[in-house]
Design a protein around this motif. Structure first.
Motif, short mmCIF file in Angstrom:
data_model
loop_
_atom_site.label_atom_id
_atom_site.label_comp_id
_atom_site.label_asym_id
_atom_site.label_seq_id
_atom_site.Cartn_x
_atom_site.Cartn_y
_atom_site.Cartn_z
N UNK A 67 0.81 -1.21 0.00
CA UNK A 67 0.00 0.00 0.00
C UNK A 67 0.85 1.27 0.00
N UNK A 68 2.16 1.08 -0.05
CA UNK A 68 3.08 2.22 -0.11
C UNK A 68 3.05 2.81 -1.53
N UNK A 69 2.81 4.12 -1.66
CA UNK A 69 2.76 4.75 -3.00
C UNK A 69 4.04 4.56 -3.80
N UNK A 70 5.16 4.33 -3.11
CA UNK A 70 6.44 4.19 -3.80
C UNK A 70 6.74 2.74 -4.22
N UNK A 71 5.84 1.83 -3.90
CA UNK A 71 6.03 0.42 -4.28
C UNK A 71 6.03 0.28 -5.80
N UNK A 72 6.95 -0.55 -6.29
CA UNK A 72 7.03 -0.81 -7.73
C UNK A 72 5.70 -1.40 -8.21
N UNK A 73 5.07 -0.73 -9.16
CA UNK A 73 3.77 -1.17 -9.66
C UNK A 73 3.83 -2.51 -10.40
N UNK A 74 5.04 -2.99 -10.68
CA UNK A 74 5.19 -4.29 -11.34
C UNK A 74 4.58 -5.40 -10.50
N UNK A 75 4.60 -5.23 -9.17
CA UNK A 75 4.05 -6.26 -8.29
C UNK A 75 2.56 -6.44 -8.56
N UNK A 76 1.87 -5.38 -8.96
CA UNK A 76 0.44 -5.49 -9.25
C UNK A 76 0.20 -6.23 -10.57
N UNK A 77 1.14 -6.13 -11.50
CA UNK A 77 1.02 -6.88 -12.75
C UNK A 77 1.18 -8.38 -12.48
N UNK A 78 2.21 -8.71 -11.69
CA UNK A 78 2.40 -10.12 -11.33
C UNK A 78 1.24 -10.60 -10.47
N UNK A 79 0.78 -9.73 -9.56
CA UNK A 79 -0.32 -10.10 -8.67
C UNK A 79 -1.60 -10.40 -9.43
N UNK A 80 -1.85 -9.61 -10.47
CA UNK A 80 -3.06 -9.84 -11.27
C UNK A 80 -2.99 -11.18 -11.99
N UNK A 81 -1.81 -11.51 -12.53
CA UNK A 81 -1.63 -12.81 -13.19
C UNK A 81 -1.83 -13.95 -12.20
N UNK A 82 -1.23 -13.82 -11.02
CA UNK A 82 -1.35 -14.87 -10.00
C UNK A 82 -2.79 -15.00 -9.52
N UNK A 83 -3.46 -13.86 -9.35
CA UNK A 83 -4.85 -13.89 -8.87
C UNK A 83 -5.77 -14.53 -9.90
N UNK A 84 -5.61 -14.14 -11.16
CA UNK A 84 -6.49 -14.67 -12.21
C UNK A 84 -6.27 -16.16 -12.42
N UNK A 85 -4.98 -16.57 -12.59
CA UNK A 85 -4.69 -17.96 -12.91
C UNK A 85 -4.65 -18.88 -11.69
N UNK A 86 -4.51 -18.31 -10.49
CA UNK A 86 -4.43 -19.15 -9.30
C UNK A 86 -5.63 -19.08 -8.38
N UNK A 87 -6.40 -17.97 -8.46
CA UNK A 87 -7.47 -17.77 -7.49
C UNK A 87 -8.85 -17.67 -8.13
N UNK A 88 -8.93 -17.07 -9.31
CA UNK A 88 -10.23 -16.80 -9.92
C UNK A 88 -10.63 -17.85 -10.96
#
Length: 292
Positions: A209-230
């Motif tokens: 939730x840190x504004x300075x966090x690399x947004x790349x983590x959200x790209x990987x997170x979306x892939x993991x969420x879609x293919x692993x959770x949804x």
């Protein structure tokens, strides 16, 4: 035609699980931590599932609604097992090659049978017992143990892999017995809520939730969420009722070759001919155990 569509859905659902370890490895290579990787998958998966549940439930008439007797908190507690599997398995992926991590996870096949025997007194058939022994034998080839000493691998990683298999076995049993009176989407959303609660409580990945966090983590997170959770819960919920359990078990095993192939072609990990033979042996054993 319905059976074919069901089989196709289960096939792609299992294949979705198979590509997860590759995305996890790439997330680690980008500098993200275990907490961030597991946390972003659970967080985005939870949000996506709840949005999908509210969108789909709004379209259903009252006659289509499920009659629920299980308290929702029980499903959330059951979802803790999902979080435990993610934490332990992704830690394993951090320590050993993805191609070996998935082989270790596949030990849930015999662990589930053992738990059923100890807890529910469901004695495995002769074919299942022989299959379990054969899977243990094939695992020696699939992990490459015949070609190198175990000192070349992280002993801690192997332990995490086997613990992940045990946790996954428990998850499968719990998932099959809790919350079946809920719509699949809502049940999945509640379980992932439990997983997210566990991950954020134990690993505390609040850097997400840190504004300075690399947004790349959200790209990987979306892939993991879609293919692993949804996707997998939807595909399995659609496909499993249209095919028999034996065929479902066989198709679900496609997770193994997909994971190994992804690690070889995408991560460029070394996978020897003997390891491929071990993977093929495990798949063949799964088919043999379930084929009647």
């Amino acid at each position: 035609m319905k059976k074919f569509k069901g089989a196709l859905a289960v096939f792609f659902g299992a294949a979705s699980f198979g590509i997860l370890s590759t995305f996890v490895k790439k997330s680690y290579a980008a500098g993200f931590s275990l907490g961030e990787v597991t946390g972003i998958q659970a967080l985005l998966g939870m949000l996506l599932l709840w949005v999908m549940y509210f969108l789909t439930s709004a379209k259903k008439s009252s006659s289509q609604r499920f009659s629920r007797t299980t308290p929702s908190w029980k499903i959330i507690v059951a979802g803790l097992s999902t979080g435990i599997v993610s934490i332990i398995y992704y830690k394993c992926v951090q320590l050993v090659p993805a191609s070996i991590a998935i082989v270790l996870l596949m030990q849930f096949i015999w662990m589930s049978a053992l738990i059923n025997y100890i807890v529910y007194k469901q004695k495995p058939s002769t074919r299942q017992a022989l299959g379990i022994i054969a899977i243990l034998f094939a695992t020696v080839f699939a992990t490459g143990a015949m070609e190198s000493s175990f000192s070349d691998l992280s002993l801690l990683g192997i332990c995490f892999g086997l613990l992940a298999a045990l946790a996954y076995s428990i998850f499968i049993i719990v998932n099959g017995k809790v919350g079946n009176d809920y719509p699949p989407v809502q049940k999945s959303a509640l379980m992932v809520t439990g997983a997210a609660t566990l991950i954020f409580t134990t690993l505390q990945p609040f850097s997400l939730f840190d504004p300075e966090t690399d947004m790349l983590i959200y790209q990987y997170g979306l892939l993991l969420a879609v293919f692993g959770t949804v996707l997998p819960p939807f595909l399995f919920a659609y496909g499993m009722p249209k095919i028999d359990i034996a065929l479902g078990s066989i198709l679900s095993a496609v997770e193994l070759p997909v994971a190994v192939a992804m690690s070889y072609f995408v991560l460029h990990e070394k996978v020897s001919g003997i390891q491929w033979a071990g993977v093929a042996m495990i798949l063949g054993i799964v088919v043999w155990i379930n084929y009647t």
